[in-house]
Design an enzyme around this catalytic site. Structure first.
Site, PDB file in Angstrom:
ATOM      1  N   LYS A 175      -9.258   3.279  14.478  1.00  0.00           N
ATOM      2  CA  LYS A 175      -8.184   4.027  14.158  1.00  0.00           C
ATOM      3  C   LYS A 175      -8.907   3.940  12.414  1.00  0.00           C
ATOM      4  O   LYS A 175      -8.821   2.715  11.524  1.00  0.00           O
ATOM      5  CB  LYS A 175      -6.940   3.637  14.671  1.00  0.00           C
ATOM      6  CG  LYS A 175      -5.655   4.354  13.985  1.00  0.00           C
ATOM      7  CD  LYS A 175      -4.168   3.326  13.729  1.00  0.00           C
ATOM      8  CE  LYS A 175      -4.276   3.147  12.128  1.00  0.00           C
ATOM      9  NZ  LYS A 175      -4.085   4.492  11.067  1.00  0.00           N
ATOM     10  N   GLU A 250     -10.692  -7.970   6.428  1.00  0.00           N
ATOM     11  CA  GLU A 250     -11.532  -7.891   4.632  1.00  0.00           C
ATOM     12  C   GLU A 250     -10.202  -6.861   4.411  1.00  0.00           C
ATOM     13  O   GLU A 250      -9.863  -6.020   4.578  1.00  0.00           O
ATOM     14  CB  GLU A 250     -12.781  -6.804   4.724  1.00  0.00           C
ATOM     15  CG  GLU A 250     -14.135  -6.854   5.868  1.00  0.00           C
ATOM     16  CD  GLU A 250     -14.657  -8.212   5.190  1.00  0.00           C
ATOM     17  OE1 GLU A 250     -14.182  -8.351   4.140  1.00  0.00           O
ATOM     18  OE2 GLU A 250     -15.200  -8.860   5.639  1.00  0.00           O
ATOM     19  N   CYS A 284     -12.547  -1.861  -3.714  1.00  0.00           N
ATOM     20  CA  CYS A 284     -11.530  -3.014  -3.645  1.00  0.00           C
ATOM     21  C   CYS A 284     -12.427  -4.159  -4.106  1.00  0.00           C
ATOM     22  O   CYS A 284     -12.256  -4.822  -4.401  1.00  0.00           O
ATOM     23  CB  CYS A 284     -12.009  -3.691  -1.488  1.00  0.00           C
ATOM     24  SG  CYS A 284     -13.753  -3.311  -0.732  1.00  0.00           S
ATOM     25  N   GLU A 386      -2.570  -6.928  -6.703  1.00  0.00           N
ATOM     26  CA  GLU A 386      -3.257  -5.728  -6.650  1.00  0.00           C
ATOM     27  C   GLU A 386      -2.461  -4.712  -6.675  1.00  0.00           C
ATOM     28  O   GLU A 386      -2.132  -4.119  -6.242  1.00  0.00           O
ATOM     29  CB  GLU A 386      -4.101  -5.916  -4.804  1.00  0.00           C
ATOM     30  CG  GLU A 386      -5.131  -4.469  -4.757  1.00  0.00           C
ATOM     31  CD  GLU A 386      -5.681  -4.581  -3.536  1.00  0.00           C
ATOM     32  OE1 GLU A 386      -4.925  -4.914  -2.519  1.00  0.00           O
ATOM     33  OE2 GLU A 386      -7.056  -5.002  -3.202  1.00  0.00           O
TER      34      GLU A 386
HETATM   35  P1  NDP Z   1      -3.342  -0.555   4.580  1.00  0.00           P
HETATM   36  O1  NDP Z   1      -3.457  -2.486   4.409  1.00  0.00           O
HETATM   37  O2  NDP Z   1      -1.909  -0.212   4.856  1.00  0.00           O
HETATM   38  O3  NDP Z   1      -4.199   0.369   5.919  1.00  0.00           O
HETATM   39  C1  NDP Z   1      -5.342  -0.423   6.499  1.00  0.00           C
HETATM   40  C2  NDP Z   1      -5.436   0.018   8.205  1.00  0.00           C
HETATM   41  O4  NDP Z   1      -4.500  -0.170   8.867  1.00  0.00           O
HETATM   42  C3  NDP Z   1      -4.501   1.408   8.149  1.00  0.00           C
HETATM   43  O5  NDP Z   1      -5.770   2.137   9.281  1.00  0.00           O
HETATM   44  C4  NDP Z   1      -3.765   1.264   8.509  1.00  0.00           C
HETATM   45  O6  NDP Z   1      -3.245   2.772   8.510  1.00  0.00           O
HETATM   46  C5  NDP Z   1      -3.465   0.225   9.418  1.00  0.00           C
HETATM   47  N1  NDP Z   1      -2.572  -0.785   9.752  1.00  0.00           N
HETATM   48  C6  NDP Z   1      -1.088  -0.513   8.995  1.00  0.00           C
HETATM   49  N2  NDP Z   1      -0.582  -1.125   9.588  1.00  0.00           N
HETATM   50  C7  NDP Z   1      -0.860  -1.838  10.269  1.00  0.00           C
HETATM   51  C8  NDP Z   1      -0.394  -2.173  11.209  1.00  0.00           C
HETATM   52  N3  NDP Z   1       1.314  -3.637  11.443  1.00  0.00           N
HETATM   53  N4  NDP Z   1      -1.377  -3.109  12.314  1.00  0.00           N
HETATM   54  C9  NDP Z   1      -1.816  -1.889  12.505  1.00  0.00           C
HETATM   55  N5  NDP Z   1      -2.640  -1.633  11.587  1.00  0.00           N
HETATM   56  C10 NDP Z   1      -2.200  -1.356  10.640  1.00  0.00           C
HETATM   57  O7  NDP Z   1      -4.681  -0.684   4.067  1.00  0.00           O
HETATM   58  P2  NDP Z   1      -5.108   0.940   2.480  1.00  0.00           P
HETATM   59  O8  NDP Z   1      -5.494   1.834   3.601  1.00  0.00           O
HETATM   60  O9  NDP Z   1      -3.518   0.692   2.045  1.00  0.00           O
HETATM   61  O10 NDP Z   1      -6.261   0.157   2.377  1.00  0.00           O
HETATM   62  C11 NDP Z   1      -5.913   0.004   0.227  1.00  0.00           C
HETATM   63  C12 NDP Z   1      -6.165  -1.817   0.769  1.00  0.00           C
HETATM   64  O11 NDP Z   1      -7.519  -1.665   1.821  1.00  0.00           O
HETATM   65  C13 NDP Z   1      -6.235  -2.422  -0.372  1.00  0.00           C
HETATM   66  O12 NDP Z   1      -5.676  -3.678  -0.305  1.00  0.00           O
HETATM   67  C14 NDP Z   1      -8.089  -2.849  -0.241  1.00  0.00           C
HETATM   68  O13 NDP Z   1      -8.151  -4.139  -1.234  1.00  0.00           O
HETATM   69  C15 NDP Z   1      -7.949  -3.041   0.833  1.00  0.00           C
HETATM   70  N6  NDP Z   1      -9.563  -2.615   0.964  1.00  0.00           N
HETATM   71  C16 NDP Z   1     -10.167  -3.828   1.483  1.00  0.00           C
HETATM   72  C17 NDP Z   1     -11.650  -3.595   1.208  1.00  0.00           C
HETATM   73  C18 NDP Z   1     -12.806  -5.214   1.573  1.00  0.00           C
HETATM   74  O14 NDP Z   1     -14.051  -4.858   2.181  1.00  0.00           O
HETATM   75  N7  NDP Z   1     -12.565  -6.700   1.737  1.00  0.00           N
HETATM   76  C19 NDP Z   1     -13.033  -2.481   1.874  1.00  0.00           C
HETATM   77  C20 NDP Z   1     -11.463  -2.052   0.715  1.00  0.00           C
HETATM   78  C21 NDP Z   1      -9.709  -1.753   1.432  1.00  0.00           C
HETATM   79  P3  NDP Z   1      -2.369   3.452   7.889  1.00  0.00           P
HETATM   80  O15 NDP Z   1      -3.166   4.067   7.250  1.00  0.00           O
HETATM   81  O16 NDP Z   1      -1.568   4.933   9.228  1.00  0.00           O
HETATM   82  O17 NDP Z   1      -0.990   3.336   7.887  1.00  0.00           O
END
Ligand code: NDP
Length: 482
Positions: A175, A250, A284, A386
């Protein structure tokens, strides 16, 4: 122009969500709906998991050279359509098109190529017990892998997960973020041409709490790779821990950039601008807390301001824009609220601090100036939470001990940047900074073989290299007595 209606990709075919419902997909540079995303739910996930399970026996037993060839073909097809992917990524995410053309999409190409070839070189260990027995390790694909990725580097991070999962013989239900689904949809359009057997890769679009949760909680998905926010993961980890799934997480970061007075000044300034504001600060790995040794503080700050003035914020499709739009309205509002919080906490804005209206077709887009704030304590909320936008704080320090305390004070531990020409100090500090990744005199210099990931609240496990290929396999020891 008719708006695209994105479809799920299940068992090698495109399909509407079972619910028949769609969500709006907004172009963040204009604020307008420009396509529709399936509002899928657990019924779509069920279909995808069934397809993946049915495809698993033949995919996992396929000669790895053959699997590799299919993934290489997929990488070549992305390469052949690079410009189209780059524009799609830029419109969907708001990032400058030159950035998706030079970083995001080429990296998606490399991810497939790297893991397709890497999987050919996997070897396992033997442990001989002299005159008694021989132990050897088998590594077998696990089954259906659930891969969930965020919006900031959409295709880049999506492929960073699915490539090792597929290369090591698993089938995938993935997803992408509902905020940026377009390039994953485009990738699905290439799978059949690449020769990917039906059901091997399934892509379901929709909301995290609905589709994402249905994937992570599905009993027939034993391995989960998730990249996203630390808060989101708390919910995910609570769900899957009692199910004893393998998980790779991650998560977020609040990365320090530590500048010593003996640094290579020009190089440090130019790179710190990049590490602060690339991709609108929505990486990130961006350094969001810049600590500068006191004798250099004023000079470094003024140089950063001069460089920040050159960062034109505007239309992501304009090649001259150095920074594009923030990914979504809620995220734009969140970033602006943190700038307000910083002021309330006593911070002084030394550059930026406001939203930008580029006018014309971008008048209703979500743009924010590169922003630098000083005068905050290291432990205030602005310096601990963050923000994930073009906002950094500048803080002076006097000693290594002091800056280590500042750097390590957050609940995160993803990446750190260190600027010094003192080799001993570089080694000393690198060992003591609580981060999974330390860049000395550089930033975002990536070798895909290296372990990638964070400590503390920034994650569990490592991606990259053989770590990822191993993660997506089950390890088994066979002991044969002589
Ligand atoms: P989110 O945690 O909001 O979403 C990440 C993914 O998880 C999306 O596909 C989201 O779907 C999905 N998701 C949301 N809620 C649920 C749930 N309850 N169960 C399962 N899946 C779920 O992160 P963001 O998209 O806002 O991304 C930003 C974050 O990602 C920042 O904190 C950043 O630091 C982190 N990040 C970390 C990286 C690393 O390598 N450590 C690299 C890049 C980003 P939907 O979008 O549809 O809500």
């Amino acid at each position: 122009m008719e708006k695209i209606r994105i479809q799920n990709f299940i068992n090698g075919e495109f399909s509407a969500p079972v619910s028949g419902a769609y969500l709006d997909n907004i172009n963040p540079a204009t604020g307008e709906v420009y396509s529709f995303i399936p509002d899928s739910d657990e019924r779509d996930v069920e279909l995808a998991v069934s397809a993946a399970r049915a495809a698993f026996p033949s995919w996992s037993m396929m000669a790895k050279e053959k699997r590799s060839a299919i993934l290489i073909k997929l990488s070549e097809l992305i390469q052949a359509n690079l410009e189209e992917f780059a524009i799609a990524e830029s419109i969907d995410n708001g990032k400058p098109v030159w950035l998706s053309r030079t970083v995001d999409i080429p990296r998606a190409v490399s991810n497939f190529h790297f893991y397709a070839t890497g999987a050919l070189h996997v070897s396992t260990e033997t442990h001989a017990m002299e005159n008694t027995a021989l132990n050897y390790t088998l590594r077998t694909p696990i089954g259906v892998a659930g891969c969930i990725s965020p919006w900031n580097l959409p295709l880049y991070l999506f492929t960073w997960k699915i490539a090792p999962a597929l290369a090591s013989g698993n089938c995938v239900v993935a997803k992408p973020s509902e905020v940026t689904p377009m390039t994953a949809y485009k990738l699905a359009q290439l799978c059949n041409e690449a020769g990917m057997p039906k059901g091997v890769l399934n892509i379901i679009h929709g909301l995290g709490p609905k589709v994402g949760m249905a994937i992570v909680s599905h009993p027939k998905v034993p391995v989960i790779s998730f990249t996203g926010g630390t808060k989101t993961d708390e919910t995910i980890a609570r769900t899957i821990a009692p199910m004893f799934k393998k998980m790779s997480l991650e998560l977020g970061g609040k990365n320090p950039a530590i500048i010593f007075a003996d640094c290579d000044f020009e190089h440090a300034v130019k790179t710190t601008i990049k590490s602060s504001f690339s991709n609108q600060g929505e990486i990130c790995l961006c350094g969001s807390r810049v600590f500068i040794e006191r004798p250099l503080y004023e000079k470094f700050k003024l140089a950063l301001i001069e460089e920040a003035k050159k960062l034109k914020v505007g239309d992501p499709l304009d090649e001259k824009s150095k920074m594009g739009a923030i990914v979504s309205k809620p995220h734009y509002e969140k970033i602006l609220s943190y700038i307000e919080l910083a002021k309330q906490e006593g911070g002084k804005i030394v550059f930026g601090g406001k939203s930008v209206n580029p006018g014309g077709k971008n008048a209703n887009g979500y743009f924010i100036e590169p922003t630098m704030i000083e005068g905050l304590s290291y432990d205030c909320r602005t310096n601990q939470e963050e923000i994930f936008g073009p906002v950094v704080t500048l803080t002076p320090f006097d000693t290594e001990e002091e800056v280590l305390k500042y750097a390590n004070s957050t609940t995160y531990g993803l990446a750190a940047t260190l600027w010094t020409t003192n080799l001993s100090r570089a080694h000393r500090m690198s060992a003591l900074i609580e981060s999974g990744i330390i860049w000395v005199n550089c930033w975002l210099l990536r070798d895909l073989r290296t372990p990638f990931g964070g400590m503390k609240g920034s994650g569990v496990g490592r991606e990259g290299g053989f770590e990822a290929l191993n993660f997506f396999t089950e390890e088994k020891n066979v002991c044969i007595k002589f």
